[in-house]
Write an enzyme that holds these catalytic residues in place. Structure first.
Site, short mmCIF file in Angstrom:
data_model
loop_
_atom_site.label_atom_id
_atom_site.label_comp_id
_atom_site.label_asym_id
_atom_site.label_seq_id
_atom_site.Cartn_x
_atom_site.Cartn_y
_atom_site.Cartn_z
N GLU A 113 0.85 -1.19 0.00
CA GLU A 113 0.00 0.00 0.00
C GLU A 113 0.89 1.24 0.00
O GLU A 113 1.98 1.22 0.58
CB GLU A 113 -0.90 0.06 1.25
CG GLU A 113 -2.08 -0.86 1.22
CD GLU A 113 -1.76 -2.24 1.73
OE1 GLU A 113 -0.67 -2.40 2.34
OE2 GLU A 113 -2.56 -3.18 1.52
N TYR A 125 7.53 2.77 -7.30
CA TYR A 125 6.82 1.52 -7.54
C TYR A 125 6.33 1.42 -9.00
O TYR A 125 6.41 0.35 -9.60
CB TYR A 125 5.64 1.39 -6.56
CG TYR A 125 6.05 1.48 -5.11
CD1 TYR A 125 7.18 0.81 -4.64
CD2 TYR A 125 5.33 2.25 -4.20
CE1 TYR A 125 7.57 0.91 -3.31
CE2 TYR A 125 5.71 2.34 -2.87
CZ TYR A 125 6.84 1.68 -2.44
OH TYR A 125 7.23 1.77 -1.13
C1 LIG Z 1 10.26 5.97 -0.57
C2 LIG Z 1 11.72 5.67 -0.22
C3 LIG Z 1 11.85 4.25 0.35
C4 LIG Z 1 12.56 5.77 -1.50
O1 LIG Z 1 13.92 5.55 -1.19
P1 LIG Z 1 15.08 6.52 -1.74
O2 LIG Z 1 16.38 5.87 -1.45
O3 LIG Z 1 14.86 7.88 -1.21
O4 LIG Z 1 14.74 6.50 -3.29
P2 LIG Z 1 15.77 6.42 -4.52
O5 LIG Z 1 16.92 7.33 -4.26
O6 LIG Z 1 16.04 5.00 -4.82
O7 LIG Z 1 14.88 7.07 -5.66
C5 LIG Z 1 13.75 6.42 -6.16
C6 LIG Z 1 13.12 7.31 -7.18
O8 LIG Z 1 12.50 8.41 -6.51
C7 LIG Z 1 13.05 9.64 -7.00
N1 LIG Z 1 13.30 10.52 -5.87
C8 LIG Z 1 14.02 10.22 -4.76
N2 LIG Z 1 14.03 11.27 -3.93
C9 LIG Z 1 13.31 12.24 -4.54
C10 LIG Z 1 12.94 13.56 -4.18
N3 LIG Z 1 13.33 14.10 -3.01
N4 LIG Z 1 12.16 14.24 -5.03
C11 LIG Z 1 11.76 13.70 -6.19
N5 LIG Z 1 12.06 12.45 -6.59
C12 LIG Z 1 12.83 11.74 -5.77
C13 LIG Z 1 14.35 9.29 -7.64
O9 LIG Z 1 14.66 10.20 -8.67
C14 LIG Z 1 14.14 7.90 -8.14
O10 LIG Z 1 13.55 7.87 -9.40
P3 LIG Z 1 14.45 7.66 -10.72
O11 LIG Z 1 15.31 6.44 -10.46
O12 LIG Z 1 13.43 7.44 -11.80
O13 LIG Z 1 15.27 8.90 -10.89
C15 LIG Z 1 12.30 6.71 0.79
O14 LIG Z 1 12.18 7.99 0.24
C16 LIG Z 1 11.66 6.67 2.16
O15 LIG Z 1 12.10 5.93 3.03
N6 LIG Z 1 10.59 7.48 2.35
C17 LIG Z 1 9.92 7.54 3.65
C18 LIG Z 1 9.20 6.25 3.97
C19 LIG Z 1 8.29 5.82 2.84
O16 LIG Z 1 7.56 6.63 2.26
N7 LIG Z 1 8.33 4.50 2.55
C20 LIG Z 1 7.48 3.93 1.54
C21 LIG Z 1 6.09 3.71 2.06
S1 LIG Z 1 5.01 2.99 0.84
#
Ligand SMILES: CC(C)(COP(=O)(O)OP(=O)(O)OC[C@H]1O[C@@H](n2cnc3c(N)ncnc32)[C@H](O)[C@@H]1OP(=O)(O)O)[C@@H](O)C(=O)NCCC(=O)NCCS
Length: 160
Positions: A113, A125
Site C-alpha cells: 500500500e 513503484y
Molecule cells: C520511498 C523511499 C523508500 C525511497 O527511497 P530513496 O532511497 O529515497 O529512493 P531512490 O533514491 O532509490 O529514488 C527512487 C526514485 O525516486 C526519485 N526521488 C528520490 N528522492 C526524490 C525527491 N526528493 N524528489 C523527487 N524524486 C525523488 C528518484 O529520482 C528515483 O527515481 P528515478 O530512479 O526514476 O530517478 C524513501 O524515500 C523513504 O524511506 N521514504 C519515507 C518512507 C516511505 O515513504 N516509505 C514507503 C512507504 S510505501
C-alpha cells in the site's frame, strides 16, 4: 557520518533484522514517517516470523523492510531509507533486492500500500512495474483525519 561512497546503493550489505537493531530501526522510522510504527510493531513483526531485513553501509544502518508472506504472495508492510540517505538510489536498490528475493522463493505476487500523497514512493513503484489494483478507503491516519491507500501489486512472473 563517514564519507559518502561514490555509489551508496552498490555499497549496501544485507542482513536479517535483529533484536539489537530495533532501537535504530525505530529511530529512523520516527524521522521518516508522520505516523511511524513503534519499536513494538517491529518486535511483533520479528516474533510473527515476517521477513524483516536491514541494509547497511559499513556499520551504519541505512534502510530496512518488513515483508509478510502468505501462501504464494508477499506483502511489503514497510520499507524506509534513513532521511539523510534518501535520494541516492538506496530505495530502488532495496526494492530490487526484495523483488529478487521474492522470485527466488517462487512467489507469485508482491503487494503493498502507498499513500496517494507519497509521490516518491508512487514513482518508484510505478517504474518497477507495480500496477494499481485498488483503493483502500481511509486506510492511513492523516493530519486531517484519514487518507486512502493505493493498493499495488507486482506480478513476479513478469519482468518489468
Ligand atoms: C520511498 C523511499 C523508500 C525511497 O527511497 P530513496 O532511497 O529515497 O529512493 P531512490 O533514491 O532509490 O529514488 C527512487 C526514485 O525516486 C526519485 N526521488 C528520490 N528522492 C526524490 C525527491 N526528493 N524528489 C523527487 N524524486 C525523488 C528518484 O529520482 C528515483 O527515481 P528515478 O530512479 O526514476 O530517478 C524513501 O524515500 C523513504 O524511506 N521514504 C519515507 C518512507 C516511505 O515513504 N516509505 C514507503 C512507504 S510505501
Amino acid at each position: 557520518m563517514s564519507a559518502l561512497p561514490i555509489d551508496p546503493a552498490s555499497a549496501l550489505q544485507w542482513q536479517a533484522m535483529r533484536e539489537e537493531d530495533l532501537a535504530d530501526v525505530a529511530a529512523i522510522e520516527a524521522t521518516v514517517y508522520a505516523f511511524p510504527w513503534t519499536l513494538g510493531n517491529f518486535r511483533d513483526s520479528l516474533a510473527a516470523g515476517y521477513q524483516c531485513s536491514t541494509a547497511w553501509i559499513g556499520r551504519e544502518l541505512v534502510a530496512y523492510a518488513v515483508v509478510m508472506l502468505a501462501l504464494d504472495e508477499a506483502h511489503l508492510l514497510n520499507v524506509a531509507v534513513a532521511a539523510h540517505w534518501q535520494g541516492h538510489g538506496i530505495g530502488r536498490r532495496y526494492m530490487h533486492h526484495l523483488i529478487e528475493s521474492a522470485r527466488r522463493q517462487k512467489l507469485d505476487m508482491l503487494f503493498l500500500e502507498v499513500r496517494p500523497s507519497n509521490a516518491i514512493g508512487r514513482h518508484l513503484y510505478a517504474t518497477l512495474g507495480f500496477k494499481q489494483l485498488g483503493v483502500r478507503r481511509d486506510y492511513y491516519p492523516a493530519v486531517t483525519g484519514r487518507e486512502d491507500a493505493l493498493f499495488l501489486g507486482l506480478n513476479l512472473d513478469e519482468r518489468a
